[in-house]
Design a protein around this motif. Structure first.
Motif, PDB file in Angstrom:
ATOM      1  N   MET A 249       0.840  -1.201   0.000  1.00 42.23           N
ATOM      2  CA  MET A 249       0.000   0.000   0.000  1.00 42.23           C
ATOM      3  C   MET A 249       0.870   1.242   0.000  1.00 42.23           C
ATOM      4  SD  MET A 249      -2.569   1.305   2.965  1.00 42.23           S
ATOM      5  CE  MET A 249      -1.207   1.722   4.048  1.00 42.23           C
TER       6      MET A 249
ATOM      7  N   LEU B  16       1.337   4.909   1.017  1.00 43.70           N
ATOM      8  CA  LEU B  16       0.765   5.790   2.022  1.00 43.70           C
ATOM      9  C   LEU B  16       0.108   7.002   1.382  1.00 43.70           C
ATOM     10  CD1 LEU B  16       0.515   6.069   5.070  1.00 43.70           C
ATOM     11  CD2 LEU B  16       2.615   7.383   5.063  1.00 43.70           C
TER      12      LEU B  16
ATOM     13  N   GLN C 110      -3.182   6.120  -0.191  1.00 41.87           N
ATOM     14  CA  GLN C 110      -4.202   5.834   0.807  1.00 41.87           C
ATOM     15  C   GLN C 110      -4.693   7.116   1.487  1.00 41.87           C
ATOM     16  OE1 GLN C 110      -5.532   2.585   1.427  1.00 41.87           O
ATOM     17  NE2 GLN C 110      -7.076   3.934   2.323  1.00 41.87           N
ATOM     18  N   LEU C 111      -3.756   8.008   1.783  1.00 42.87           N
ATOM     19  CA  LEU C 111      -4.162   9.257   2.422  1.00 42.87           C
ATOM     20  C   LEU C 111      -5.046  10.082   1.488  1.00 42.87           C
ATOM     21  CD1 LEU C 111      -0.934  10.306   4.357  1.00 42.87           C
ATOM     22  CD2 LEU C 111      -3.110   9.579   5.320  1.00 42.87           C
TER      23      LEU C 111
ATOM     24  N   ASN D 264      -8.392   8.424   1.608  1.00 38.63           N
ATOM     25  CA  ASN D 264      -9.038   8.749   2.890  1.00 38.63           C
ATOM     26  C   ASN D 264      -9.594  10.166   2.857  1.00 38.63           C
ATOM     27  OD1 ASN D 264      -8.199   6.314   3.847  1.00 38.63           O
ATOM     28  ND2 ASN D 264      -6.574   7.116   5.141  1.00 38.63           N
TER      29      ASN D 264
ATOM     30  N   ILE E  27      -6.777   1.419  -0.616  1.00 35.98           N
ATOM     31  CA  ILE E  27      -7.914   0.539  -0.398  1.00 35.98           C
ATOM     32  C   ILE E  27      -9.186   1.361  -0.213  1.00 35.98           C
ATOM     33  CG2 ILE E  27      -8.889  -1.139   1.195  1.00 35.98           C
ATOM     34  CD1 ILE E  27      -5.970  -2.077   1.619  1.00 35.98           C
TER      35      ILE E  27
ATOM     36  N   GLU F 102      -7.089  17.617   6.165  1.00 37.90           N
ATOM     37  CA  GLU F 102      -7.022  16.900   7.446  1.00 37.90           C
ATOM     38  C   GLU F 102      -6.121  15.691   7.340  1.00 37.90           C
ATOM     39  OE1 GLU F 102     -11.336  17.610   9.579  1.00 37.90           O
ATOM     40  OE2 GLU F 102     -10.951  15.741   8.551  1.00 37.90           O
ATOM     41  N   ASN F 103      -6.309  14.958   6.242  1.00 36.78           N
ATOM     42  CA  ASN F 103      -5.567  13.719   6.117  1.00 36.78           C
ATOM     43  C   ASN F 103      -4.079  13.937   5.880  1.00 36.78           C
ATOM     44  OD1 ASN F 103      -7.139  11.010   6.112  1.00 36.78           O
ATOM     45  ND2 ASN F 103      -8.527  12.587   5.383  1.00 36.78           N
TER      46      ASN F 103
ATOM     47  N   ILE G 259      -2.170  15.264   9.038  1.00 39.78           N
ATOM     48  CA  ILE G 259      -1.950  14.274  10.090  1.00 39.78           C
ATOM     49  C   ILE G 259      -0.786  13.348   9.737  1.00 39.78           C
ATOM     50  CG2 ILE G 259      -3.073  12.345  11.289  1.00 39.78           C
ATOM     51  CD1 ILE G 259      -3.932  15.228  12.005  1.00 39.78           C
ATOM     52  N   TRP G 260      -0.417  13.380   8.484  1.00 36.96           N
ATOM     53  CA  TRP G 260       0.730  12.605   8.056  1.00 36.96           C
ATOM     54  C   TRP G 260       1.958  12.972   8.896  1.00 36.96           C
ATOM     55  CZ3 TRP G 260       2.361  12.438   2.172  1.00 36.96           C
ATOM     56  CH2 TRP G 260       3.235  11.369   1.985  1.00 36.96           C
ATOM     57  N   PHE G 261       2.120  14.275   9.123  1.00 41.39           N
ATOM     58  CA  PHE G 261       3.309  14.666   9.893  1.00 41.39           C
ATOM     59  C   PHE G 261       3.000  15.312  11.246  1.00 41.39           C
ATOM     60  CE2 PHE G 261       2.436  17.433   6.289  1.00 41.39           C
ATOM     61  CZ  PHE G 261       2.170  18.629   6.912  1.00 41.39           C
ATOM     62  N   LEU G 262       1.720  15.567  11.524  1.00 46.09           N
ATOM     63  CA  LEU G 262       1.367  16.121  12.838  1.00 46.09           C
ATOM     64  C   LEU G 262       0.774  15.005  13.704  1.00 46.09           C
ATOM     65  CD1 LEU G 262      -0.465  19.485  12.078  1.00 46.09           C
ATOM     66  CD2 LEU G 262       1.615  19.200  13.407  1.00 46.09           C
TER      67      LEU G 262
END
Lengths: 293, 290, 369
Positions: free
Chosen positions: A1, A3, A6-7, A10, A138, A253-254, A257-260
């Motif tokens: 997958m 990232l 997927q992000l 999402n 996914i 948002e997505n 959050i990857w780095f926060l």
């Protein structure tokens, strides 16, 4: 997958859900110029109606959906006629309508809890299964449907506002109520329609969100906050903008959050909202004249 | 033995009177549609709690709580000076959410969701306010002083300028008044009182966490001011009693315990809607926003 | 038109009051009867509305059952809703103590609310027995604060050992961003690291959040072999479990005690399959049967602890304690087999930690150790 993929996915899923809520909220705002926060509870009412009709009574799914949409539209029209209109007739200001809309939200949230109890409910039409692999990300078929419907809504609303007679009337009322009534547009009729269509959209949101997430009486508050933020980012009075803004919010948002740390997830929306308002008070696609009211 | 309960309610009412009257100064008298008042309340509460924990005397912490909230008030007006009406409301709402997330996530400073337990009761000039009765007297004194100060402000020429800003900002500008200056002064005063109310709250409850300073609280404050009436100090005071005491009165309604929670909320919402329908401008409202 | 609506609102209010007057009237009669027998009032406070209401309901069932079984005709239960909010809890406890004159309280449910209410219990010498506040800080709240649920300091450690013993070395934690979640997470990650395991991800969500994909995507990327969910919101847990299935996360799933709820099995369905829950006891088999008979359902979260909290107070009253102080003293001497296990309070008012390990098999919680 991957990232990144997927992000992105999402973000699209989240954005599509926000967009479903934001579209109706924004449509109602644009013609009526007040914050109909009870729109959040219209969505929840829609979801619970679907749950009662389909899961409890056992009416065939598609029929249950149609009935849900009809009930939701009537629910929205009812809130307008029974609560907002009498207030407007007494020259209540928009802040009063805002408080009234919150009152309606609290009222129905607790009526739902009285009827259905505080527990999580599940419509159970679709079985949860591992999603499909699309470009390394996914996603479930239902989520694809939700994204597609959101995008379709965006196109349809755009065409509706631009091309149809009713849509043009709505825009006229939204731009200038006095001028519109001089031109012979009955703004009360337009307000009726905006609540019917807006709450119809809430019904659509209620069905899809009811299938995707689970139901509980308090979910309306979170939904309306997110939908509202999306709408503001896109420009609160410009409906297609509200849909785009919601997608933007979901993606932002997505990715952040990857780095926060994930505790900041909800904060991102509001930081974004704050920054947008400061830099571009009318939202990304908003029309300038609304600010200088 | 109804007194401890009444004392408690009166303390809360006193704190909320400060909060709502000061909110009315910004929202009602100046026309700043501020949905971020709760952030000043929270900033005051946290500032005072953290400072006294660090050994700063109560009175000093109490004043700093107000000043600190006031500084944020200035920054908020500075940042949002181009916004009006609904958009200002949205930006201030955004501001309060940002402050809330900081309280929640800046665990190094605020301990985040763990909250701050064991905040000491106030003590100054060698006396400690430990009983609820003495706390009530303390709150009442601060409350009356605050209302008096705000009352004097709105009745002063400065107060009339504020109302003129609300009613006709352009006109005031034409007359050569700096309306931005008026607005930030009003907001700073408003935030100061919210800050000291926060301090009073923190030292009364003795345990605070971020959940006190979020949406339900914003709704509560706004409902009180709107129900009381825009630009009416008397309205805000009366309305604080009404809105805070309705849920208490509902406690005495003989409801079956199995539906008590939601049923009370339903009745509360109905009463709120009923009041709005009866008095759409608020109990003592004389002006409309917008 | 407006008058019509107002009348409708009024009628609505009267209807609600009218509908529920029936059972309420009975209680009043009862209380009139027992006034002669010197009635002792016990309070219950917990969330009965708002997003934690399902816990409040579940606990209240346990309390009601205990009350019914003990058949203490001189004890009356006074119920208050606190919405799991600190300010509400302080108001509720003030009302219970000063107005109703309760001598002991079952509650508060949420840790944050317990911490806010505890100083008032202490000042007024009214013991508070919490069935569900698991924050380690509750231990330090003075001699009038008790609980029938063990501190998270114990469960975090137990969970870390269990995961490590089962051969997992890479732990990811998904916790609710509040007092309960953060406190639990701190103990869990410290203990797991001390054992020699590695904590590869630690993500949070807001209570009630239903979009946890981002956190899960990050978690998946960290490749844990076990994910520990610490949540007190069935909505969030159900969402997390379903989204794990959707995202194809194959790590083992552990859950804190709040996860042992029928709502989760019902909501998450097959996604919950295989989840391991470290739970405080959900009740002896006798209790489960009696609960089933009374309510037609298995006990919800903390129902057994609610039962024991009331039973501890009830036993103290049976021994003749009538004031808060006497009940407190009697509680320190409590020694009985309750619904959740053997109840003995230590000097902090805590019970020792007995945890059961359950695994979800074929849609049911099965006790594995």
């Amino acid at each position: 997958m991957s990232l990144l993929a997927q992000l992105t996915v999402n973000g699209l899923i989240a954005g599509a859900i926000y967009a479903l809520v934001a579209a109706g909220f924004s449509l109602i705002y644009s013609t009526n110029k007040f914050m109909h926060f009870a729109h959040g509870i219209s969505v929840v009412v829609g979801a619970y109606i679907l749950y009662s009709l389909f899961s409890l009574i056992g009416i065939p799914f598609y029929l249950a959906c149609i009935l849900t949409l009809i009930f939701s539209s009537l629910f929205g029209l009812g809130t307008y006629r029974l609560m907002y209109l009498p207030l407007q007739n007494k020259k209540a200001s928009n802040v009063v309508l805002l408080i009234a809309s919150i009152g309606v939200l609290i009222l129905f949230q607790n009526v739902i809890q009285l009827i259905f109890g505080p527990d999580v409910k599940s419509v159970g039409y679709i079985k949860v299964a591992r999603g499909l692999n699309v470009f390394g990300a996914i996603i479930t078929p239902l989520q694809i449907v939700i994204i597609l419907i959101s995008i379709t809504l965006f196109v349809l609303l755009y065409l509706f506002m631009k091309k149809s007679k009713l849509g043009r009337d709505m825009r006229a009322v939204s731009d200038n109520k006095e001028l519109a009534s001089i031109m012979g547009i009955n703004h009360k009729r337009i307000a009726d329609y905006s609540f019917i269509i807006g709450s119809f959209l809430a019904g659509v949101a209620g069905i899809l969100i009811g299938l995707e997430q689970n139901l509980n009486p308090t979910m309306g508050t979170i939904l309306i906050i997110k939908g509202f933020t999306g709408a503001v980012i896109g420009g609160v009075g410009f409906i297609p903008g509200a849909v785009l803004g919601s997608f933007l919010l979901g993606l932002a948002e997505n990715f952040s959050i990857w780095f926060l740390p994930s505790g900041y997830k909800d904060a991102i929306a509001f930081v974004l909202l704050f920054i947008f308002l400061l830099l571009k008070p009318t939202g990304l696609f908003g029309i300038n004249k609304d600010v200088k009211k | 033995m109804i007194w401890p309960y009444l004392t408690h309610l009166l303390i809360l009412i006193g704190i909320y009177v400060i909060l709502t009257v000061s909110l009315n100064l910004a929202l009602g008298y100046t026309g700043l549609l501020n949905l971020g008042h709760v952030a000043f309340f929270g900033i005051g509460a946290y500032t005072s709690a953290l400072l006294t924990k660090a050994g700063v005397p109560f009175l000093l912490a109490f004043i700093i709580a107000g000043i600190f909230a006031s500084i944020f008030g200035y920054l908020l007006v500075l940042a949002t000076r181009k916004l009006k009406g609904d958009y200002l409301a949205l930006a201030t709402l955004g501001f309060s959410f940002v402050i809330y997330s900081l309280m929640l996530n800046w665990t190094g400073l605020t301990r985040g969701p763990l909250g701050i337990p064991g905040i000491e009761k106030p003590s100054f000039f060698g006396l400690t306010i430990s009983s609820t009765y003495s706390y009530l007297i303390f709150v009442a004194v601060i409350c009356i002083l605050s209302v008096f100060v705000i009352y004097r402000i709105v009745k002063s020429p400065f107060g009339r300028l504020l109302e003129a800003t609300r009613d006709d900002e352009m006109g005031l500008r034409v007359l050569g008044k700096n309306t931005f200056k008026l607005k930030y002064k009003a907001m700073m005063i408003s935030a100061f009182f919210a800050g000291i109310a926060g301090s009073l709250f923190a030292h009364y409850i003795t345990y605070i966490d971020p959940s006190y300073f979020t949406i339900p609280e914003i709704i509560l404050l706004l409902s009180i001011v709107i129900v009381g009436g825009i630009a009416s100090i008397k309205g805000s005071i009366v309305s604080t009693f009404v809105i805070l005491l309705i849920p208490e009165a509902l406690r005495f309604l003989a409801l079956s315990s199995s539906i008590l929670g939601p049923a009370r909320q339903v009745i509360y919402a109905m009463i709120l809607l009923g009041i709005l329908l009866l008095r759409p401008r608020g109990i003592f409202g004389r002006v409309d926003l917008e | 038109m407006r008058n019509l609506i107002i009348s409708v609102l009024l009628i609505g209010i009267f209807l609600i009051v009218g509908c529920v007057q029936q059972p309420a009237a009975e209680t009043t009669e009862e209380s009139v009867e027992v006034v002669e027998a010197e009635v002792i009032k016990v309070g219950f406070m917990g969330p009965l509305s708002g997003d934690a209401a399902s816990y409040g309901e579940s606990i209240k069932r346990g309390v009601d059952l205990a009350m019914k079984e003990m058949g203490l005709d001189n004890v009356e239960l006074v119920v208050e809703d606190s919405k799991c909010e600190g300010k509400e809890a302080v108001t509720a406890i003030n009302k219970l103590i000063s107005l109703d004159g309760v001598v002991a309280i079952v509650g508060e449910v949420c840790s944050g609310a317990t911490l806010a209410a505890a100083p008032i219990a202490n000042e007024n010498n009214v013991p508070m027995v919490s069935p569900s506040s698991t924050s380690p800080k509750v231990s330090e709240q003075g001699e009038y604060t008790f609980r029938t649920v063990p501190s998270d300091a114990l469960q975090g450690d137990f969970g870390a050992n269990l995961a490590y013993d089962r051969g997992y070395r890479k732990l990811a934690v998904l916790y609710t961003n509040e007092e309960y979640g953060l406190g639990f997470n701190n103990v869990l990650t410290e203990s797991f690291a001390a054992l020699g395991g590695e904590v590869v991800a630690s993500e949070t969500f807001e209570r009630g959040a239903v979009d946890i994909r981002t956190q899960l995507t990050k978690t998946k990327d960290a490749e844990p072999d076990v994910i520990y969910i610490i949540s007190n919101s069935p909505d969030s847990t159900v969402a997390a479990l379903q989204q794990m299935t959707e995202l194809g996360i194959e790590a083992a799933i552990f859950g804190s005690e709040g996860q042992k709820s029928p709502a989760i099995l019902e909501g998450a369905g097959e996604s919950a399959e295989g989840m391991v829950v470290t739970a405080v006891s959900s009740g002896t088999s006798g209790f489960i049967e009696r609960h089933q008979a009374e309510y037609g359902e298995a006990p919800g979260p903390f129902a057994a602890q609610g039962y024991d909290a009331f039973k501890a107070i009830g036993l103290a009253v049976e021994q003749g304690a009538t004031t808060g102080e006497e009940i407190k003293n009697a509680l320190f001497g409590s020694d009985f087999d309750g619904a959740s296990g053997h109840i003995v309070f230590d000097e902090n008012g805590d019970v020792s930690g007995n945890y059961d390990v359950f695994e979800v098999q074929n849609g049911e919680f099965v006790l594995t150790s």
